[in-house]
Design a protein around this motif. Structure first.
Motif, PDB file in Angstrom:
ATOM      1  N   GLN A   1     -53.333 -33.215  30.103  1.00  0.00           N
ATOM      2  CA  GLN A   1     -52.457 -33.915  29.330  1.00  0.00           C
ATOM      3  C   GLN A   1     -51.671 -34.689  30.117  1.00  0.00           C
ATOM      4  O   GLN A   1     -51.259 -34.637  31.322  1.00  0.00           O
ATOM      5  N   VAL A   2     -51.152 -35.909  29.618  1.00  0.00           N
ATOM      6  CA  VAL A   2     -50.153 -37.007  30.110  1.00  0.00           C
ATOM      7  C   VAL A   2     -48.864 -36.473  29.454  1.00  0.00           C
ATOM      8  O   VAL A   2     -48.592 -36.847  28.291  1.00  0.00           O
ATOM      9  N   GLN A   3     -47.725 -36.532  30.318  1.00  0.00           N
ATOM     10  CA  GLN A   3     -46.379 -36.581  29.773  1.00  0.00           C
ATOM     11  C   GLN A   3     -45.526 -37.415  30.463  1.00  0.00           C
ATOM     12  O   GLN A   3     -45.620 -37.794  31.674  1.00  0.00           O
ATOM     13  N   LEU A   4     -44.365 -38.170  29.676  1.00  0.00           N
ATOM     14  CA  LEU A   4     -43.410 -39.034  30.232  1.00  0.00           C
ATOM     15  C   LEU A   4     -42.193 -38.382  30.014  1.00  0.00           C
ATOM     16  O   LEU A   4     -41.848 -38.157  28.912  1.00  0.00           O
ATOM     17  N   ALA A   5     -41.360 -38.400  31.011  1.00  0.00           N
ATOM     18  CA  ALA A   5     -39.984 -37.874  30.753  1.00  0.00           C
ATOM     19  C   ALA A   5     -39.037 -38.792  31.430  1.00  0.00           C
ATOM     20  O   ALA A   5     -39.116 -39.221  32.809  1.00  0.00           O
ATOM     21  N   GLU A   6     -38.015 -39.229  30.653  1.00  0.00           N
ATOM     22  CA  GLU A   6     -37.036 -40.282  30.962  1.00  0.00           C
ATOM     23  C   GLU A   6     -35.689 -39.444  31.264  1.00  0.00           C
ATOM     24  O   GLU A   6     -35.486 -38.381  31.135  1.00  0.00           O
ATOM     25  N   SER A   7     -35.035 -39.990  32.202  1.00  0.00           N
ATOM     26  CA  SER A   7     -33.540 -39.342  32.680  1.00  0.00           C
ATOM     27  C   SER A   7     -32.757 -40.478  32.993  1.00  0.00           C
ATOM     28  O   SER A   7     -33.157 -41.730  33.320  1.00  0.00           O
ATOM     29  N   GLY A   8     -31.413 -40.276  33.165  1.00  0.00           N
ATOM     30  CA  GLY A   8     -30.518 -41.137  33.465  1.00  0.00           C
ATOM     31  C   GLY A   8     -29.426 -41.792  32.457  1.00  0.00           C
ATOM     32  O   GLY A   8     -28.649 -42.495  32.733  1.00  0.00           O
ATOM     33  N   GLY A   9     -29.837 -41.643  31.271  1.00  0.00           N
ATOM     34  CA  GLY A   9     -28.979 -42.217  29.988  1.00  0.00           C
ATOM     35  C   GLY A   9     -27.526 -41.334  30.264  1.00  0.00           C
ATOM     36  O   GLY A   9     -27.369 -40.640  30.874  1.00  0.00           O
ATOM     37  N   GLY A  10     -26.592 -41.896  29.263  1.00  0.00           N
ATOM     38  CA  GLY A  10     -25.296 -41.562  29.216  1.00  0.00           C
ATOM     39  C   GLY A  10     -24.408 -42.449  28.697  1.00  0.00           C
ATOM     40  O   GLY A  10     -24.913 -43.404  27.886  1.00  0.00           O
ATOM     41  N   LEU A  11     -23.027 -42.257  28.542  1.00  0.00           N
ATOM     42  CA  LEU A  11     -21.972 -42.998  28.279  1.00  0.00           C
ATOM     43  C   LEU A  11     -21.467 -43.742  29.241  1.00  0.00           C
ATOM     44  O   LEU A  11     -21.180 -43.395  30.254  1.00  0.00           O
ATOM     45  N   VAL A  12     -21.352 -45.240  29.000  1.00  0.00           N
ATOM     46  CA  VAL A  12     -20.723 -46.024  29.905  1.00  0.00           C
ATOM     47  C   VAL A  12     -19.851 -47.198  29.194  1.00  0.00           C
ATOM     48  O   VAL A  12     -20.220 -47.444  28.107  1.00  0.00           O
ATOM     49  N   GLN A  13     -18.751 -47.525  29.911  1.00  0.00           N
ATOM     50  CA  GLN A  13     -17.890 -48.495  29.430  1.00  0.00           C
ATOM     51  C   GLN A  13     -18.843 -49.831  29.451  1.00  0.00           C
ATOM     52  O   GLN A  13     -19.766 -50.261  30.343  1.00  0.00           O
ATOM     53  N   ALA A  14     -18.356 -50.800  28.729  1.00  0.00           N
ATOM     54  CA  ALA A  14     -18.924 -52.146  28.740  1.00  0.00           C
ATOM     55  C   ALA A  14     -18.792 -52.781  29.942  1.00  0.00           C
ATOM     56  O   ALA A  14     -17.630 -52.600  30.755  1.00  0.00           O
ATOM     57  N   GLY A  15     -19.609 -53.472  30.652  1.00  0.00           N
ATOM     58  CA  GLY A  15     -19.472 -54.271  31.943  1.00  0.00           C
ATOM     59  C   GLY A  15     -20.135 -53.249  33.038  1.00  0.00           C
ATOM     60  O   GLY A  15     -20.230 -53.597  34.056  1.00  0.00           O
ATOM     61  N   GLY A  16     -20.384 -51.820  32.621  1.00  0.00           N
ATOM     62  CA  GLY A  16     -20.801 -51.001  33.524  1.00  0.00           C
ATOM     63  C   GLY A  16     -22.545 -51.076  33.862  1.00  0.00           C
ATOM     64  O   GLY A  16     -23.034 -51.799  33.236  1.00  0.00           O
ATOM     65  N   SER A  17     -22.998 -49.927  34.464  1.00  0.00           N
ATOM     66  CA  SER A  17     -24.319 -49.852  34.826  1.00  0.00           C
ATOM     67  C   SER A  17     -24.712 -48.523  34.641  1.00  0.00           C
ATOM     68  O   SER A  17     -24.112 -47.783  34.908  1.00  0.00           O
ATOM     69  N   LEU A  18     -26.104 -48.402  34.516  1.00  0.00           N
ATOM     70  CA  LEU A  18     -27.036 -47.076  34.476  1.00  0.00           C
ATOM     71  C   LEU A  18     -28.296 -47.516  34.978  1.00  0.00           C
ATOM     72  O   LEU A  18     -28.680 -48.787  35.003  1.00  0.00           O
ATOM     73  N   ARG A  19     -28.725 -46.532  35.519  1.00  0.00           N
ATOM     74  CA  ARG A  19     -30.045 -46.583  35.894  1.00  0.00           C
ATOM     75  C   ARG A  19     -31.039 -45.585  35.232  1.00  0.00           C
ATOM     76  O   ARG A  19     -30.742 -44.213  35.478  1.00  0.00           O
ATOM     77  N   LEU A  20     -32.015 -45.926  34.513  1.00  0.00           N
ATOM     78  CA  LEU A  20     -33.077 -45.043  33.931  1.00  0.00           C
ATOM     79  C   LEU A  20     -34.263 -44.933  34.703  1.00  0.00           C
ATOM     80  O   LEU A  20     -34.746 -45.703  35.359  1.00  0.00           O
ATOM     81  N   SER A  21     -34.782 -43.776  34.783  1.00  0.00           N
ATOM     82  CA  SER A  21     -35.851 -43.353  35.410  1.00  0.00           C
ATOM     83  C   SER A  21     -36.950 -42.844  34.317  1.00  0.00           C
ATOM     84  O   SER A  21     -36.592 -41.960  33.526  1.00  0.00           O
ATOM     85  N   CYS A  22     -38.115 -42.825  34.477  1.00  0.00           N
ATOM     86  CA  CYS A  22     -39.220 -42.097  33.826  1.00  0.00           C
ATOM     87  C   CYS A  22     -40.323 -41.950  34.688  1.00  0.00           C
ATOM     88  O   CYS A  22     -41.178 -42.839  35.311  1.00  0.00           O
ATOM     89  N   ALA A  23     -40.585 -40.837  34.858  1.00  0.00           N
ATOM     90  CA  ALA A  23     -41.752 -40.063  35.516  1.00  0.00           C
ATOM     91  C   ALA A  23     -43.009 -39.661  34.779  1.00  0.00           C
ATOM     92  O   ALA A  23     -42.716 -38.837  33.550  1.00  0.00           O
ATOM     93  N   ALA A  24     -44.097 -40.161  34.937  1.00  0.00           N
ATOM     94  CA  ALA A  24     -45.136 -39.730  34.163  1.00  0.00           C
ATOM     95  C   ALA A  24     -45.959 -38.553  35.108  1.00  0.00           C
ATOM     96  O   ALA A  24     -46.096 -38.481  36.218  1.00  0.00           O
ATOM     97  N   SER A  25     -46.435 -37.463  34.310  1.00  0.00           N
ATOM     98  CA  SER A  25     -46.778 -36.399  35.225  1.00  0.00           C
ATOM     99  C   SER A  25     -48.373 -35.737  34.302  1.00  0.00           C
ATOM    100  O   SER A  25     -48.280 -36.086  33.165  1.00  0.00           O
ATOM    101  N   GLY A  26     -48.911 -34.844  35.139  1.00  0.00           N
ATOM    102  CA  GLY A  26     -50.070 -34.461  34.448  1.00  0.00           C
ATOM    103  C   GLY A  26     -51.339 -35.004  35.059  1.00  0.00           C
ATOM    104  O   GLY A  26     -51.181 -35.352  36.205  1.00  0.00           O
ATOM    105  N   SER A  27     -52.416 -35.016  34.294  1.00  0.00           N
ATOM    106  CA  SER A  27     -53.664 -35.470  34.937  1.00  0.00           C
ATOM    107  C   SER A  27     -53.726 -36.767  34.892  1.00  0.00           C
ATOM    108  O   SER A  27     -54.563 -37.466  34.079  1.00  0.00           O
ATOM    109  N   ILE A  28     -53.195 -37.581  35.858  1.00  0.00           N
ATOM    110  CA  ILE A  28     -53.321 -39.045  35.626  1.00  0.00           C
ATOM    111  C   ILE A  28     -54.182 -39.499  36.823  1.00  0.00           C
ATOM    112  O   ILE A  28     -54.279 -39.220  37.798  1.00  0.00           O
ATOM    113  N   PHE A  29     -55.268 -40.343  36.244  1.00  0.00           N
ATOM    114  CA  PHE A  29     -55.742 -41.066  37.238  1.00  0.00           C
ATOM    115  C   PHE A  29     -55.487 -42.551  37.638  1.00  0.00           C
ATOM    116  O   PHE A  29     -55.254 -42.698  38.770  1.00  0.00           O
ATOM    117  N   SER A  30     -54.667 -43.270  36.793  1.00  0.00           N
ATOM    118  CA  SER A  30     -54.575 -44.523  36.942  1.00  0.00           C
ATOM    119  C   SER A  30     -52.938 -44.917  35.975  1.00  0.00           C
ATOM    120  O   SER A  30     -53.459 -44.780  34.762  1.00  0.00           O
TER     121      SER A  30
END
Length: 122
Positions: A1-30
């Motif tokens: 099975q393949v899973q995708l897991a996001e991280s990095g969300g949150g609360l930020v003020q206008a004008g600010g920045s965030l970085r989201l990440s998403c890692a795919a895991s499991g039995s991945i060929f490509s």
């Protein structure tokens, strides 16, 4: 099975920045295209950005010049750098991947993460 897991969300003020990440895991060929979509309350899910395995990118007009998508093929991970955030960027951000699983005879399939909340306050 393949899973995708996001991280990095949150609360930020206008004008600010965030970085989201998403890692795919499991039995991945490509992995082929990977990307980010978002869904605000009461609205349909919409494309934010996508990136091919070779690095070609595509952005929604509303985020061009403010968001940057990138990926690490060796880690099956896609990133989204959000800058100059606006209140209208508030949404649940979903990771997407078009992935070929090991030993699969179904070809490339679309997988989605559970989503991560991004809230931008004015």
């Amino acid at each position: 099975q393949v899973q995708l897991a996001e991280s990095g969300g949150g609360l930020v003020q206008a004008g600010g920045s965030l970085r989201l990440s998403c890692a795919a895991s499991g039995s991945i060929f490509s992995s082929n295209v990977m990307g980010w979509y978002r869904q605000a309350p009461g609205k349909q899910r919409e494309l934010v950005a996508t990136i091919t395995r070779g690095g070609r990118t595509n952005y929604a007009d509303s985020v061009k010049g403010r968001f940057t998508i990138s990926r690490d093929n060796a880690k099956n991970t896609v990133y989204l750098q959000l800058s100059s955030l606006k209140p209208e960027d508030t949404a649940v951000y979903y990771c997407y991947g078009n992935i070929l699983a090991l030993y699969s005879d179904s070809g490339y399939l679309d997988y989605w993460g559970q989503g991560t909340q991004v809230t931008v306050s004015s």
